[in-house]
Design a protein around this motif. Sequence first.
Motif, PDB file in Angstrom:
ATOM      1  N   SER A   1     -54.289 -52.295 -33.634  1.00  0.00           N
ATOM      2  CA  SER A   1     -53.375 -53.389 -33.949  1.00  0.00           C
ATOM      3  C   SER A   1     -52.493 -53.718 -32.753  1.00  0.00           C
ATOM      4  CB  SER A   1     -52.490 -53.017 -35.141  1.00  0.00           C
ATOM      5  OG  SER A   1     -51.491 -54.004 -35.366  1.00  0.00           O
ATOM      6  N   THR A   2     -52.031 -54.946 -32.688  1.00  0.00           N
ATOM      7  CA  THR A   2     -50.996 -55.308 -31.732  1.00  0.00           C
ATOM      8  C   THR A   2     -49.686 -54.657 -32.150  1.00  0.00           C
ATOM      9  OG1 THR A   2     -50.497 -57.306 -32.994  1.00  0.00           O
ATOM     10  CG2 THR A   2     -52.083 -57.516 -31.195  1.00  0.00           C
ATOM     11  N   GLY A   3     -48.763 -54.558 -31.206  1.00  0.00           N
ATOM     12  CA  GLY A   3     -47.478 -53.932 -31.494  1.00  0.00           C
ATOM     13  C   GLY A   3     -47.480 -52.477 -31.076  1.00  0.00           C
ATOM     14  N   ASN A   4     -46.337 -51.998 -30.592  1.00  0.00           N
ATOM     15  CA  ASN A   4     -46.265 -50.640 -30.066  1.00  0.00           C
ATOM     16  C   ASN A   4     -46.162 -49.577 -31.146  1.00  0.00           C
ATOM     17  OD1 ASN A   4     -46.411 -51.162 -27.226  1.00  0.00           O
ATOM     18  ND2 ASN A   4     -44.345 -52.037 -27.346  1.00  0.00           N
ATOM     19  N   ASN A   5     -45.768 -49.951 -32.357  1.00  0.00           N
ATOM     20  CA  ASN A   5     -45.635 -48.976 -33.447  1.00  0.00           C
ATOM     21  C   ASN A   5     -46.324 -49.505 -34.701  1.00  0.00           C
ATOM     22  OD1 ASN A   5     -43.767 -46.953 -32.141  1.00  0.00           O
ATOM     23  ND2 ASN A   5     -42.512 -48.821 -31.944  1.00  0.00           N
ATOM     24  N   PRO A   6     -47.646 -49.552 -34.690  1.00  0.00           N
ATOM     25  CA  PRO A   6     -48.349 -50.160 -35.821  1.00  0.00           C
ATOM     26  C   PRO A   6     -48.410 -49.309 -37.084  1.00  0.00           C
ATOM     27  CG  PRO A   6     -49.918 -49.323 -34.228  1.00  0.00           C
ATOM     28  CD  PRO A   6     -48.561 -49.127 -33.627  1.00  0.00           C
ATOM     29  N   GLY A   7     -48.045 -48.038 -36.985  1.00  0.00           N
ATOM     30  CA  GLY A   7     -48.064 -47.195 -38.169  1.00  0.00           C
ATOM     31  C   GLY A   7     -49.058 -46.051 -38.049  1.00  0.00           C
ATOM     32  N   ALA A   8     -48.956 -45.117 -38.991  1.00  0.00           N
ATOM     33  CA  ALA A   8     -49.796 -43.922 -38.955  1.00  0.00           C
ATOM     34  C   ALA A   8     -51.269 -44.271 -39.071  1.00  0.00           C
ATOM     35  CB  ALA A   8     -49.392 -42.985 -40.096  1.00  0.00           C
TER      36      ALA A   8
ATOM     37  N   ILE B   1     -56.656 -55.520 -17.154  1.00  0.00           N
ATOM     38  CA  ILE B   1     -56.279 -54.935 -18.439  1.00  0.00           C
ATOM     39  C   ILE B   1     -57.483 -54.816 -19.372  1.00  0.00           C
ATOM     40  CG2 ILE B   1     -55.627 -57.082 -19.652  1.00  0.00           C
ATOM     41  CD1 ILE B   1     -53.216 -55.525 -20.777  1.00  0.00           C
ATOM     42  N   THR B   2     -58.444 -55.716 -19.249  1.00  0.00           N
ATOM     43  CA  THR B   2     -59.636 -55.606 -20.102  1.00  0.00           C
ATOM     44  C   THR B   2     -60.587 -54.530 -19.599  1.00  0.00           C
ATOM     45  OG1 THR B   2     -60.633 -57.497 -18.931  1.00  0.00           O
ATOM     46  CG2 THR B   2     -59.487 -57.946 -20.999  1.00  0.00           C
ATOM     47  N   ASP B   3     -60.578 -54.235 -18.288  1.00  0.00           N
ATOM     48  CA  ASP B   3     -61.304 -53.058 -17.799  1.00  0.00           C
ATOM     49  C   ASP B   3     -60.720 -51.797 -18.423  1.00  0.00           C
ATOM     50  OD1 ASP B   3     -63.239 -54.244 -16.234  1.00  0.00           O
ATOM     51  OD2 ASP B   3     -62.142 -54.024 -14.339  1.00  0.00           O
ATOM     52  N   ARG B   4     -59.377 -51.736 -18.487  1.00  0.00           N
ATOM     53  CA  ARG B   4     -58.727 -50.554 -19.063  1.00  0.00           C
ATOM     54  C   ARG B   4     -59.043 -50.437 -20.549  1.00  0.00           C
ATOM     55  NH1 ARG B   4     -54.153 -52.462 -16.130  1.00  0.00           N
ATOM     56  NH2 ARG B   4     -52.885 -52.664 -18.024  1.00  0.00           N
ATOM     57  N   LEU B   5     -59.022 -51.570 -21.266  1.00  0.00           N
ATOM     58  CA  LEU B   5     -59.317 -51.512 -22.692  1.00  0.00           C
ATOM     59  C   LEU B   5     -60.770 -51.101 -22.931  1.00  0.00           C
ATOM     60  CD1 LEU B   5     -58.538 -51.877 -25.628  1.00  0.00           C
ATOM     61  CD2 LEU B   5     -59.062 -54.320 -25.413  1.00  0.00           C
ATOM     62  N   ALA B   6     -61.690 -51.634 -22.127  1.00  0.00           N
ATOM     63  CA  ALA B   6     -63.101 -51.258 -22.282  1.00  0.00           C
ATOM     64  C   ALA B   6     -63.269 -49.749 -22.115  1.00  0.00           C
ATOM     65  CB  ALA B   6     -63.959 -52.020 -21.271  1.00  0.00           C
ATOM     66  N   ALA B   7     -62.602 -49.183 -21.111  1.00  0.00           N
ATOM     67  CA  ALA B   7     -62.678 -47.735 -20.902  1.00  0.00           C
ATOM     68  C   ALA B   7     -62.058 -46.985 -22.080  1.00  0.00           C
ATOM     69  CB  ALA B   7     -61.971 -47.368 -19.597  1.00  0.00           C
ATOM     70  N   ALA B   8     -60.941 -47.518 -22.610  1.00  0.00           N
ATOM     71  CA  ALA B   8     -60.278 -46.871 -23.742  1.00  0.00           C
ATOM     72  C   ALA B   8     -61.156 -46.898 -24.991  1.00  0.00           C
ATOM     73  CB  ALA B   8     -58.940 -47.557 -24.022  1.00  0.00           C
ATOM     74  N   LEU B   9     -61.870 -47.997 -25.208  1.00  0.00           N
ATOM     75  CA  LEU B   9     -62.757 -48.086 -26.375  1.00  0.00           C
ATOM     76  C   LEU B   9     -63.883 -47.064 -26.270  1.00  0.00           C
ATOM     77  CD1 LEU B   9     -63.011 -51.965 -26.824  1.00  0.00           C
ATOM     78  CD2 LEU B   9     -61.626 -50.358 -28.139  1.00  0.00           C
ATOM     79  N   ARG B  10     -64.440 -46.927 -25.077  1.00  0.00           N
ATOM     80  CA  ARG B  10     -65.468 -45.901 -24.897  1.00  0.00           C
ATOM     81  C   ARG B  10     -64.859 -44.504 -25.101  1.00  0.00           C
ATOM     82  NH1 ARG B  10     -70.443 -47.231 -22.421  1.00  0.00           N
ATOM     83  NH2 ARG B  10     -70.998 -49.309 -23.192  1.00  0.00           N
ATOM     84  N   GLY B  11     -63.589 -44.343 -24.669  1.00  0.00           N
ATOM     85  CA  GLY B  11     -62.929 -43.065 -24.855  1.00  0.00           C
ATOM     86  C   GLY B  11     -62.700 -42.721 -26.322  1.00  0.00           C
ATOM     87  N   LEU B  12     -62.515 -43.748 -27.157  1.00  0.00           N
ATOM     88  CA  LEU B  12     -62.369 -43.524 -28.599  1.00  0.00           C
ATOM     89  C   LEU B  12     -63.686 -43.124 -29.249  1.00  0.00           C
ATOM     90  CD1 LEU B  12     -60.082 -46.475 -29.811  1.00  0.00           C
ATOM     91  CD2 LEU B  12     -59.452 -44.065 -29.564  1.00  0.00           C
ATOM     92  N   GLY B  13     -64.769 -43.366 -28.547  1.00  0.00           N
ATOM     93  CA  GLY B  13     -66.076 -43.032 -29.109  1.00  0.00           C
ATOM     94  C   GLY B  13     -66.908 -44.232 -29.500  1.00  0.00           C
TER      95      GLY B  13
ATOM     96  N   ALA C   1     -50.803 -49.687 -26.334  1.00  0.00           N
ATOM     97  CA  ALA C   1     -50.803 -48.274 -25.918  1.00  0.00           C
ATOM     98  C   ALA C   1     -52.165 -47.834 -25.409  1.00  0.00           C
ATOM     99  CB  ALA C   1     -50.352 -47.393 -27.083  1.00  0.00           C
ATOM    100  N   LEU C   2     -53.231 -48.329 -26.024  1.00  0.00           N
ATOM    101  CA  LEU C   2     -54.574 -47.996 -25.545  1.00  0.00           C
ATOM    102  C   LEU C   2     -54.764 -48.464 -24.108  1.00  0.00           C
ATOM    103  CD1 LEU C   2     -57.029 -48.790 -28.505  1.00  0.00           C
ATOM    104  CD2 LEU C   2     -56.541 -46.549 -27.504  1.00  0.00           C
ATOM    105  N   CYS C   3     -54.311 -49.681 -23.822  1.00  0.00           N
ATOM    106  CA  CYS C   3     -54.452 -50.202 -22.461  1.00  0.00           C
ATOM    107  C   CYS C   3     -53.593 -49.414 -21.480  1.00  0.00           C
ATOM    108  CB  CYS C   3     -54.071 -51.679 -22.423  1.00  0.00           C
ATOM    109  SG  CYS C   3     -55.166 -52.763 -23.381  1.00  0.00           S
ATOM    110  N   ALA C   4     -52.362 -49.084 -21.913  1.00  0.00           N
ATOM    111  CA  ALA C   4     -51.440 -48.367 -21.025  1.00  0.00           C
ATOM    112  C   ALA C   4     -51.896 -46.942 -20.759  1.00  0.00           C
ATOM    113  CB  ALA C   4     -50.038 -48.371 -21.624  1.00  0.00           C
ATOM    114  N   ALA C   5     -52.645 -46.362 -21.686  1.00  0.00           N
ATOM    115  CA  ALA C   5     -53.090 -44.967 -21.538  1.00  0.00           C
ATOM    116  C   ALA C   5     -54.136 -44.807 -20.443  1.00  0.00           C
ATOM    117  CB  ALA C   5     -53.641 -44.449 -22.861  1.00  0.00           C
ATOM    118  N   VAL C   6     -54.709 -45.920 -20.002  1.00  0.00           N
ATOM    119  CA  VAL C   6     -55.679 -45.899 -18.903  1.00  0.00           C
ATOM    120  C   VAL C   6     -55.041 -46.686 -17.759  1.00  0.00           C
ATOM    121  CG1 VAL C   6     -58.050 -46.377 -18.198  1.00  0.00           C
ATOM    122  CG2 VAL C   6     -57.535 -45.912 -20.597  1.00  0.00           C
ATOM    123  N   PRO C   7     -54.194 -46.058 -16.948  1.00  0.00           N
ATOM    124  CA  PRO C   7     -53.402 -46.807 -15.965  1.00  0.00           C
ATOM    125  C   PRO C   7     -54.237 -47.601 -14.978  1.00  0.00           C
ATOM    126  CG  PRO C   7     -53.252 -44.432 -15.588  1.00  0.00           C
ATOM    127  CD  PRO C   7     -53.920 -44.610 -16.892  1.00  0.00           C
ATOM    128  N   GLN C   8     -55.402 -47.111 -14.669  1.00  0.00           N
ATOM    129  CA  GLN C   8     -56.283 -47.853 -13.767  1.00  0.00           C
ATOM    130  C   GLN C   8     -57.714 -47.462 -14.094  1.00  0.00           C
ATOM    131  OE1 GLN C   8     -55.352 -47.435  -9.638  1.00  0.00           O
ATOM    132  NE2 GLN C   8     -56.867 -48.915  -8.951  1.00  0.00           N
TER     133      GLN C   8
END
Length: 558
Positions: free
Chosen positions: A162-169, A65-77, A176-183
């Motif tokens: 933020s933690t939580g699936n609906n943190p706000g606008a 899951i931390t591999d996925r988050l690392a990739a997601a952070l790079r994807g955010l820029g 969700a960031l972790c889930a968006a990178v399935p592998q």
Amino acid sequence: MSGPLNRIDGVVYATPEEAAFYSGCKAWERRTLGDALRQAAKAVPERTAYVCNERRISFAELDAITDRLAAALRGLGLQLHDRAMFQMGTSIEAVIALFGCFKAGVIPVCSIPQFREIEIGTLARLTQPKGYFVQADAGGRFDLVSFAGTMALRHGIPHVISTGNNPGAGVHSLEALCAAVPQAAALDTSEEFGCEDVVAFQLSGGSTGVPKIIPRFHAEYLGHVRFWCDRYDMSEGSVGIWALPILHNAGMMFSVLRAVLYRATTVLLPNWDVANYFKMIEQERVQHAFTIGPHAPAIASYPHVQRHDLSSLKCLFTLMGAEAIERATGIRSINMFGITEGLVLTGTPDSPPEIRFGSVGMRCSTHDEVRLLHPQGTEEVPLGEAGELCFKGPSSLRGYYAAPNVNAASFTPDGFFRTGDMMRAREVDDEIVYCFEGRMRDNINRGGEKFGTEDIEHLIARHPAIADGKVVAMPDEIYGEKACAFLIVREGFKAPTVGELGEYLLAKGLAKYKLPERIETCGSFPVTRVGKLDRAALRSQIAKTLAEEARSQANTHS
């Protein structure tokens, strides 16, 4: 290849000669924290890494899951050595966020949920973060997510997570960031950063109001933890329990680095409850426990110790209070001393009571050089006399981040860091052990949260009813110390109550834990012979007042 691969302006690095020496003598671990997690996941994939409430996560799951988050952070820029503000509690989500940053080369700024506008604002201006991690339920009744959004807008931080699936606008969900990178394959950062690069910005309470920034590096941080935990005979797979802020230096060392170094299980308690603490020790067969601040007296006074099977527990270590804990629990307990700038002193489970109870122990590494100097001087005091604790070694601070003026006053000419703490050394069984005598500076240590008084006094001086105010530490049986405000009230005004002053300071953006919890009014402040404010006299005055009140109360009830 040795040396940092990418230097950060404002960071003071070890010299090539120091790096070669500490690497050669194994005082530094030649790997990154991300690699340490990957190696643990490969060796013991199914072993539980963390337990928190009803949730468990294995090393393999944490690595994936931390591999996925690392990739997601790079994807955010977010790019190499971008900073990310952290205001998260003691949780598995915080661990995931930290290791995601470690793997992506993003540097956590290890703030705490209690910080408000003053602290976060100053840290943001200093570090220019591009991300902001926040835990939705870590602020109690305070809305940390909204606060993070406000601070991000104010300081140009593009991404709030933020933690939580609906943190706000406008806020990313960590899940969700972790889930968006399935592998995701592990990022190849071998050409970007290595073990001598910065891994985190830790914070020091310091004598000024806003924390100073302490760069920690992969190699030295891991080595520091190894030397410390080896003193307690920790071994592969040992189970530990942590019930304090995970982003503190102590929390990072015990619950994050220790976990990957020893491939060890860590039980996390987000909320302190002494009965649950003992329950989890029994349930998870905990072997090593670490506590500081107000938890120590709660553990020592817990009336139901005998109801719990503590046979798994090998030792408990604490900043102070080991004798009372051992007497109450029967568990071998050890006093210790630690400072984020890079030194740990401690006894061992085999040390005699004279060391475990009557001192804060010995240095952990033979490569740590410790001196007790005449305050503000460079000459060592004789054995047995109190002096200022100064040190340098493989994990010691070489300079606060982007603070050349502070650094100029923080070190001796030959590079020893001045702690401002007074110690007395003595010899016990051919060991040099150290006894804590107090602090030279004006910090307050409220249950392990250290803070200076400069920012509090600055705000107090702006109160319309107050001509001047000084804040000093007063003794407290539970927290060790609390803040007491001595106030000179303007003519024609009434002194604010503790509650009124607290509301005023909170409205100005001061963190709640720094609020004065007692007010003393006076016509003037005591001064030294050279005309400077005598803070020691103020501390002595409030300590004497509290002692007299306690005696009076005892006589009333006798």
